[in-house]
Design a protein around this motif. Structure first.
Motif, mmCIF file in Angstrom:
data_model
loop_
_atom_site.group_PDB
_atom_site.id
_atom_site.type_symbol
_atom_site.label_atom_id
_atom_site.label_comp_id
_atom_site.label_asym_id
_atom_site.label_seq_id
_atom_site.Cartn_x
_atom_site.Cartn_y
_atom_site.Cartn_z
ATOM 1 N N ALA A 82 0.804 -1.225 0.000
ATOM 2 C CA ALA A 82 0.000 0.000 0.000
ATOM 3 C C ALA A 82 0.845 1.287 0.000
ATOM 4 C CB ALA A 82 -0.979 0.002 1.167
ATOM 5 N N PRO A 83 1.885 1.401 0.848
ATOM 6 C CA PRO A 83 2.658 2.649 0.828
ATOM 7 C C PRO A 83 3.270 2.947 -0.543
ATOM 8 C CG PRO A 83 3.129 1.437 2.828
ATOM 9 C CD PRO A 83 2.321 0.523 1.945
ATOM 10 N N GLY A 84 3.792 1.934 -1.197
ATOM 11 C CA GLY A 84 4.373 2.119 -2.523
ATOM 12 C C GLY A 84 3.334 2.520 -3.550
ATOM 13 N N LYS A 85 2.154 1.912 -3.463
ATOM 14 C CA LYS A 85 1.076 2.247 -4.403
ATOM 15 C C LYS A 85 0.596 3.680 -4.205
ATOM 16 C CE LYS A 85 -0.786 -2.320 -5.370
ATOM 17 N NZ LYS A 85 -1.954 -3.187 -5.338
ATOM 18 N N VAL A 86 0.465 4.098 -2.955
ATOM 19 C CA VAL A 86 0.028 5.471 -2.673
ATOM 20 C C VAL A 86 1.069 6.456 -3.196
ATOM 21 C CG1 VAL A 86 -0.414 7.165 -0.849
ATOM 22 C CG2 VAL A 86 -1.405 4.882 -0.691
ATOM 23 N N LYS A 87 2.326 6.190 -2.896
ATOM 24 C CA LYS A 87 3.398 7.087 -3.331
ATOM 25 C C LYS A 87 3.432 7.194 -4.855
ATOM 26 C CE LYS A 87 6.995 7.142 -0.809
ATOM 27 N NZ LYS A 87 8.228 6.800 -0.094
ATOM 28 N N GLU A 88 3.289 6.078 -5.540
ATOM 29 C CA GLU A 88 3.299 6.086 -7.009
ATOM 30 C C GLU A 88 2.124 6.893 -7.560
ATOM 31 O OE1 GLU A 88 4.459 5.765 -10.780
ATOM 32 O OE2 GLU A 88 5.647 5.179 -9.024
ATOM 33 N N GLN A 89 0.941 6.733 -6.971
ATOM 34 C CA GLN A 89 -0.221 7.494 -7.434
ATOM 35 C C GLN A 89 -0.040 8.987 -7.192
ATOM 36 O OE1 GLN A 89 -2.941 6.377 -9.257
ATOM 37 N NE2 GLN A 89 -3.162 8.570 -9.490
ATOM 38 N N LEU A 90 0.493 9.344 -6.040
ATOM 39 C CA LEU A 90 0.723 10.758 -5.739
ATOM 40 C C LEU A 90 1.779 11.358 -6.666
ATOM 41 C CD1 LEU A 90 0.526 10.781 -1.835
ATOM 42 C CD2 LEU A 90 -1.177 11.588 -3.479
ATOM 43 N N ARG A 91 2.784 10.566 -7.026
ATOM 44 C CA ARG A 91 3.792 11.039 -7.992
ATOM 45 C C ARG A 91 3.138 11.299 -9.351
ATOM 46 N NH1 ARG A 91 9.235 10.497 -7.431
ATOM 47 N NH2 ARG A 91 9.434 9.902 -9.618
ATOM 48 N N LYS A 92 2.288 10.380 -9.778
ATOM 49 C CA LYS A 92 1.583 10.564 -11.056
ATOM 50 C C LYS A 92 0.733 11.829 -11.015
ATOM 51 C CE LYS A 92 1.230 5.724 -12.448
ATOM 52 N NZ LYS A 92 0.320 4.583 -12.636
ATOM 53 N N ASP A 93 0.005 12.013 -9.916
ATOM 54 C CA ASP A 93 -0.833 13.205 -9.758
ATOM 55 C C ASP A 93 0.012 14.480 -9.771
ATOM 56 O OD1 ASP A 93 -2.993 11.497 -9.530
ATOM 57 O OD2 ASP A 93 -3.232 11.756 -7.367
ATOM 58 N N PHE A 94 1.182 14.423 -9.135
ATOM 59 C CA PHE A 94 2.065 15.582 -9.095
ATOM 60 C C PHE A 94 2.489 15.981 -10.510
ATOM 61 C CE2 PHE A 94 6.324 17.395 -9.137
ATOM 62 C CZ PHE A 94 6.180 18.488 -8.307
ATOM 63 N N PHE A 95 2.945 15.008 -11.286
ATOM 64 C CA PHE A 95 3.421 15.319 -12.636
ATOM 65 C C PHE A 95 2.292 15.671 -13.594
ATOM 66 C CE2 PHE A 95 7.219 13.064 -11.075
ATOM 67 C CZ PHE A 95 8.175 14.022 -11.388
ATOM 68 N N ALA A 96 1.099 15.150 -13.344
ATOM 69 C CA ALA A 96 -0.035 15.435 -14.229
ATOM 70 C C ALA A 96 -0.752 16.738 -13.883
ATOM 71 C CB ALA A 96 -1.032 14.281 -14.188
ATOM 72 N N THR A 97 -0.762 17.111 -12.616
ATOM 73 C CA THR A 97 -1.565 18.249 -12.171
ATOM 74 C C THR A 97 -0.741 19.372 -11.551
ATOM 75 O OG1 THR A 97 -3.356 16.697 -11.714
ATOM 76 C CG2 THR A 97 -3.564 18.894 -10.786
ATOM 77 N N THR A 98 -0.007 19.053 -10.506
ATOM 78 C CA THR A 98 0.710 20.076 -9.749
ATOM 79 C C THR A 98 1.812 20.739 -10.570
ATOM 80 O OG1 THR A 98 0.267 18.840 -7.728
ATOM 81 C CG2 THR A 98 1.963 20.543 -7.604
ATOM 82 N N LEU A 99 2.633 19.938 -11.225
ATOM 83 C CA LEU A 99 3.758 20.495 -11.965
ATOM 84 C C LEU A 99 3.324 21.409 -13.106
ATOM 85 C CD1 LEU A 99 6.800 20.625 -11.996
ATOM 86 C CD2 LEU A 99 6.819 18.613 -13.472
ATOM 87 N N PRO A 100 2.338 21.019 -13.932
ATOM 88 C CA PRO A 100 1.892 21.952 -14.975
ATOM 89 C C PRO A 100 1.347 23.269 -14.410
ATOM 90 C CG PRO A 100 1.138 19.748 -15.486
ATOM 91 C CD PRO A 100 1.725 19.705 -14.105
ATOM 92 N N HIS A 101 0.639 23.186 -13.285
ATOM 93 C CA HIS A 101 0.119 24.398 -12.642
ATOM 94 C C HIS A 101 1.277 25.272 -12.141
ATOM 95 C CE1 HIS A 101 -2.552 27.000 -10.371
ATOM 96 N NE2 HIS A 101 -1.791 26.804 -9.314
ATOM 97 N N LEU A 102 2.271 24.646 -11.529
ATOM 98 C CA LEU A 102 3.441 25.373 -11.042
ATOM 99 C C LEU A 102 4.182 26.034 -12.202
ATOM 100 C CD1 LEU A 102 5.446 26.129 -8.791
ATOM 101 C CD2 LEU A 102 6.560 23.921 -9.197
ATOM 102 N N GLU A 103 4.341 25.305 -13.286
ATOM 103 C CA GLU A 103 5.035 25.843 -14.454
ATOM 104 C C GLU A 103 4.304 27.078 -15.002
ATOM 105 O OE1 GLU A 103 6.861 24.306 -18.693
ATOM 106 O OE2 GLU A 103 5.114 23.286 -17.874
ATOM 107 N N ALA A 104 2.994 26.992 -15.100
ATOM 108 C CA ALA A 104 2.200 28.116 -15.605
ATOM 109 C C ALA A 104 2.325 29.326 -14.679
ATOM 110 C CB ALA A 104 0.736 27.702 -15.746
ATOM 111 N N GLU A 105 2.292 29.089 -13.381
ATOM 112 C CA GLU A 105 2.406 30.187 -12.421
ATOM 113 C C GLU A 105 3.799 30.815 -12.468
ATOM 114 O OE1 GLU A 105 1.221 31.153 -7.795
ATOM 115 O OE2 GLU A 105 0.567 29.289 -8.720
#
Length: 116
Positions: free
Chosen positions: A77-100
């Motif tokens: 479970a910890p590895g799966k959660v971390k992997e999902q959060l990494r995917k979310d970061f690169f798909a959502t957070t990083l593009p938003h940060l780049e735009a800002e």
């Protein structure tokens, strides 16, 4: 305790809370996790809402039901959660940060320097 917000369904906020508990080690791999009723009482929400969150956690393969024992946290479970959060970061957070950063005129070098 979770401070629920209006921008996301409560069951989804419970899933996020569970993921945080998994990552910080409060829920240990292979161990029993709180029951639907326990969580509902602790969080002050309806048991159906918690059940929906638990079903989501099962769909994510983070927990599984064990007859007579309740829900157990899967070993990976910890590895799966971390992997999902990494995917979310690169798909959502990083593009938003780049735009800002572009909007504010912040260079990557400035960001790297600030992070040191």
């Amino acid at each position: 305790m979770i401070e629920f917000s209006d921008n996301k369904p409560i069951y989804r906020q419970i899933v996020d809370h569970a993921c945080n508990l998994i990552l910080n080690g409060s829920w240990e791999p292979g161990a029993r996790v709180p029951s639907v009723r326990e969580l509902a009482a602790d969080l002050g929400v309806n048991t159906r809402t918690v059940l929906k969150a638990m079903e989501e956690l099962q769909d994510m393969e983070l927990i599984y039901s064990r007859r007579g024992m309740g829900y157990m946290l899967s070993e990976d479970a910890p590895g799966k959660v971390k992997e999902q959060l990494r995917k979310d970061f690169f798909a959502t957070t990083l593009p938003h940060l780049e735009a800002e950063m572009k909007m504010l005129g912040i260079s990557i070098d400035e960001l790297i320097e600030a992070m040191k």
